[in-house]
Design a protein around this motif. Structure first.
Motif, PDB file in Angstrom:
ATOM      1  N   GLN A  78       0.845  -1.190   0.000  1.00  0.00           N
ATOM      2  CA  GLN A  78       0.000   0.000   0.000  1.00  0.00           C
ATOM      3  C   GLN A  78       0.880   1.240   0.000  1.00  0.00           C
ATOM      4  OE1 GLN A  78      -2.364   0.783   3.427  1.00  0.00           O
ATOM      5  NE2 GLN A  78      -3.950   1.862   2.275  1.00  0.00           N
ATOM      6  N   SER A  79       0.591   2.137  -0.953  1.00  0.00           N
ATOM      7  CA  SER A  79       1.445   3.307  -1.102  1.00  0.00           C
ATOM      8  C   SER A  79       1.025   4.465  -0.217  1.00  0.00           C
ATOM      9  CB  SER A  79       1.428   3.764  -2.570  1.00  0.00           C
ATOM     10  OG  SER A  79       0.093   3.983  -2.995  1.00  0.00           O
ATOM     11  N   PHE A  80      -0.136   4.371   0.396  1.00  0.00           N
ATOM     12  CA  PHE A  80      -0.565   5.441   1.290  1.00  0.00           C
ATOM     13  C   PHE A  80      -1.407   4.827   2.418  1.00  0.00           C
ATOM     14  CE2 PHE A  80      -4.460   4.733  -0.834  1.00  0.00           C
ATOM     15  CZ  PHE A  80      -5.454   5.237  -0.035  1.00  0.00           C
ATOM     16  N   SER A  81      -1.592   5.600   3.458  1.00  0.00           N
ATOM     17  CA  SER A  81      -2.425   5.150   4.568  1.00  0.00           C
ATOM     18  C   SER A  81      -3.251   6.320   5.064  1.00  0.00           C
ATOM     19  CB  SER A  81      -1.554   4.602   5.705  1.00  0.00           C
ATOM     20  OG  SER A  81      -2.367   4.201   6.797  1.00  0.00           O
ATOM     21  N   ILE A  82      -4.456   6.026   5.501  1.00  0.00           N
ATOM     22  CA  ILE A  82      -5.344   7.060   6.029  1.00  0.00           C
ATOM     23  C   ILE A  82      -5.191   7.110   7.535  1.00  0.00           C
ATOM     24  CG2 ILE A  82      -7.761   7.723   6.346  1.00  0.00           C
ATOM     25  CD1 ILE A  82      -8.335   6.476   3.634  1.00  0.00           C
ATOM     26  N   ASP A  83      -5.027   8.296   8.073  1.00  0.00           N
ATOM     27  CA  ASP A  83      -4.902   8.474   9.516  1.00  0.00           C
ATOM     28  C   ASP A  83      -6.302   8.442  10.129  1.00  0.00           C
ATOM     29  OD1 ASP A  83      -4.349   9.096  12.114  1.00  0.00           O
ATOM     30  OD2 ASP A  83      -3.125  10.850  11.678  1.00  0.00           O
ATOM     31  N   LEU A  84      -6.530   7.446  10.983  1.00  0.00           N
ATOM     32  CA  LEU A  84      -7.852   7.309  11.596  1.00  0.00           C
ATOM     33  C   LEU A  84      -8.229   8.535  12.412  1.00  0.00           C
ATOM     34  CD1 LEU A  84     -10.232   5.364  11.931  1.00  0.00           C
ATOM     35  CD2 LEU A  84      -9.099   4.432  13.957  1.00  0.00           C
ATOM     36  N   ASN A  85      -7.245   9.239  12.939  1.00  0.00           N
ATOM     37  CA  ASN A  85      -7.535  10.447  13.722  1.00  0.00           C
ATOM     38  C   ASN A  85      -8.229  11.512  12.876  1.00  0.00           C
ATOM     39  OD1 ASN A  85      -6.373   9.457  16.116  1.00  0.00           O
ATOM     40  ND2 ASN A  85      -4.333  10.040  15.431  1.00  0.00           N
ATOM     41  N   ASP A  86      -7.907  11.542  11.573  1.00  0.00           N
ATOM     42  CA  ASP A  86      -8.563  12.497  10.681  1.00  0.00           C
ATOM     43  C   ASP A  86     -10.051  12.187  10.545  1.00  0.00           C
ATOM     44  OD1 ASP A  86      -6.163  13.754  10.291  1.00  0.00           O
ATOM     45  OD2 ASP A  86      -5.679  12.652   8.452  1.00  0.00           O
ATOM     46  N   ILE A  87     -10.393  10.900  10.600  1.00  0.00           N
ATOM     47  CA  ILE A  87     -11.805  10.503  10.519  1.00  0.00           C
ATOM     48  C   ILE A  87     -12.501  10.741  11.852  1.00  0.00           C
ATOM     49  CG2 ILE A  87     -13.369   8.563  10.101  1.00  0.00           C
ATOM     50  CD1 ILE A  87     -11.289   7.378   8.253  1.00  0.00           C
ATOM     51  N   ASP A  88     -11.793  10.446  12.933  1.00  0.00           N
ATOM     52  CA  ASP A  88     -12.370  10.594  14.275  1.00  0.00           C
ATOM     53  C   ASP A  88     -12.788  12.026  14.584  1.00  0.00           C
ATOM     54  OD1 ASP A  88     -12.823   8.282  15.641  1.00  0.00           O
ATOM     55  OD2 ASP A  88     -10.761   8.066  16.346  1.00  0.00           O
ATOM     56  N   ARG A  89     -12.161  12.985  13.935  1.00  0.00           N
ATOM     57  CA  ARG A  89     -12.432  14.389  14.250  1.00  0.00           C
ATOM     58  C   ARG A  89     -13.875  14.780  13.947  1.00  0.00           C
ATOM     59  NH1 ARG A  89      -7.185  15.168  11.781  1.00  0.00           N
ATOM     60  NH2 ARG A  89      -5.621  15.546  13.384  1.00  0.00           N
ATOM     61  N   PHE A  90     -14.468  14.147  12.948  1.00  0.00           N
ATOM     62  CA  PHE A  90     -15.833  14.526  12.582  1.00  0.00           C
ATOM     63  C   PHE A  90     -16.860  13.405  12.794  1.00  0.00           C
ATOM     64  CE2 PHE A  90     -13.801  12.956   8.686  1.00  0.00           C
ATOM     65  CZ  PHE A  90     -14.712  11.998   8.263  1.00  0.00           C
ATOM     66  N   MET A  91     -16.404  12.195  13.085  1.00  0.00           N
ATOM     67  CA  MET A  91     -17.331  11.073  13.263  1.00  0.00           C
ATOM     68  C   MET A  91     -17.874  11.060  14.698  1.00  0.00           C
ATOM     69  SD  MET A  91     -17.730   9.106  10.496  1.00  0.00           S
ATOM     70  CE  MET A  91     -17.945   7.389  10.976  1.00  0.00           C
ATOM     71  N   SER A  92     -19.183  11.083  14.813  1.00  0.00           N
ATOM     72  CA  SER A  92     -19.823  10.970  16.126  1.00  0.00           C
ATOM     73  C   SER A  92     -20.044   9.495  16.457  1.00  0.00           C
ATOM     74  CB  SER A  92     -21.162  11.703  16.120  1.00  0.00           C
ATOM     75  OG  SER A  92     -22.071  11.058  15.229  1.00  0.00           O
TER      76      SER A  92
END
Length: 325
Positions: A78-92
């Protein structure tokens, strides 16, 4: 006072001292053994988790925990990874519940939790036959890599705030390269498919990592045999201590008989009152111990986060179960 009267007096005083000692030790032993039986009984945990609807409340935390656990183990493909913290910021919590409803099969949490509890119960009796991959993640992997993963990705994108003009440009230029930036936002309809695909591809990769861990029998949801033996030895030590707690009061009864009992009538009187007082003291001890224990449950109200509040609720449920049992 002659010697015989003095000996009789000293025997009675000594017997009364031993009776007091017996009452204290027997009461503590009774409470400890009773609480121990509840605490090491797997059914206590199973029933409490069901009665308090913990499985329903824990659902929103499962998928973030799985993603967070495995995102650091992504393969080099995998050439990239998504930071879960970026999702957590707006997910309730409600948003994560929708995602989890897509990715976690019904009753899966309860089945897997009870599998872990059953494994601990087997270890307690010295059975080390099944310690690897205790939790079956195959159904979760199948959903991460299937249509459910696509639907979950749509929920995440829709839950995000609208993309800014700069983020729209970043999304248009995103090609999956290591140095490219993927903005997690809700884009215009024309680019929504691309954003959703990026998230679903990430889900697919995480599923692949989990599959690899399972094949290698090196999943974090496994118990090393050395660790299992340590747990078994702790249970054995606890069992020996419980036996000691039973023997101590019995030995004190022997001392009471030796010091104070002269005939059958006095035998009944001494032992009868000893056990009556011991029972009363035990009930009093159980009642008084609830005050500081349940006072600590204020953590449920004062918890700062949803996760802390959830953990405190589980703690409170187990305490109530121990006392009611």
């Amino acid at each position: 006072m002659d010697n015989q009267a003095m000996r009789k007096f000293l025997s009675r005083v000594s017997a009364l001292f031993v009776v007091g000692l017996f009452i204290i030790i027997a009461s503590i032993s009774s409470c400890t053994i009773a609480f121990r039986e509840s605490l090491i009984n797997v059914d206590t945990y199973k029933e409490t988790l069901v009665e308090q609807k913990v499985y329903e409340d824990i659902i929103p935390y499962i998928i973030p925990a799985i993603l967070r656990e495995h995102q650091t183990k992504l393969t080099s493909d995998q050439s990239f990874s998504i930071d879960l913290n970026d999702i957590d910021r707006f997910m309730s919590i409600a948003d994560w519940r929708q995602v989890s409803d897509e990715l976690i099969p019904a009753e899966w949490v309860q089945v897997q939790t009870e599998a872990v509890l059953d494994t601990v119960d087997r270890i307690k009796y010295g059975d080390f036959s099944k310690l690897n991959n205790i939790v079956d993640l195959s159904e979760v992997v199948e959903r991460l890599q299937g249509d459910a993963g696509q639907r979950a990705s749509e929920i995440i994108i829709t839950s995000a705030s609208d993309c800014s003009a700069q983020q729209v440009i970043q999304l248009r230029q995103f090609d999956g390269a290591p140095d490219s930036t993927f903005p997690i936002c809700n884009p215009p309809q024309i680019q929504k498919s691309k954003a959703t695909t990026v998230i679903s591809d990430w889900f697919f990769t995480v599923g692949t990592v989990i599959e690899t861990q399972i094949r290698q029998r090196n999943d974090t949801l496994s118990v090393p045999e050395e660790g299992a033996k340590v747990i078994y030895n702790l249970f054995q030590l606890d069992s020996q201590l419980s036996l000691l707690l039973l023997i101590c009061p019995l030995s004190l009864i022997g001392l009471i008989i030796l010091l104070a009992v002269r005939n059958l009538k006095s035998f009944g009187r001494w032992l009868g009152w000893t056990y009556i007082l011991s029972g009363i003291f035990t009930l009093l001890l159980i009642f008084l111990s609830q005050v500081p224990v349940f006072a600590s449950l204020d953590e449920v109200v004062s918890a700062n986060s949803d996760m802390e509040r959830f953990t405190a609720q589980i703690y409170a449920s187990f305490l109530r179960s121990v006392y009611t049992d």
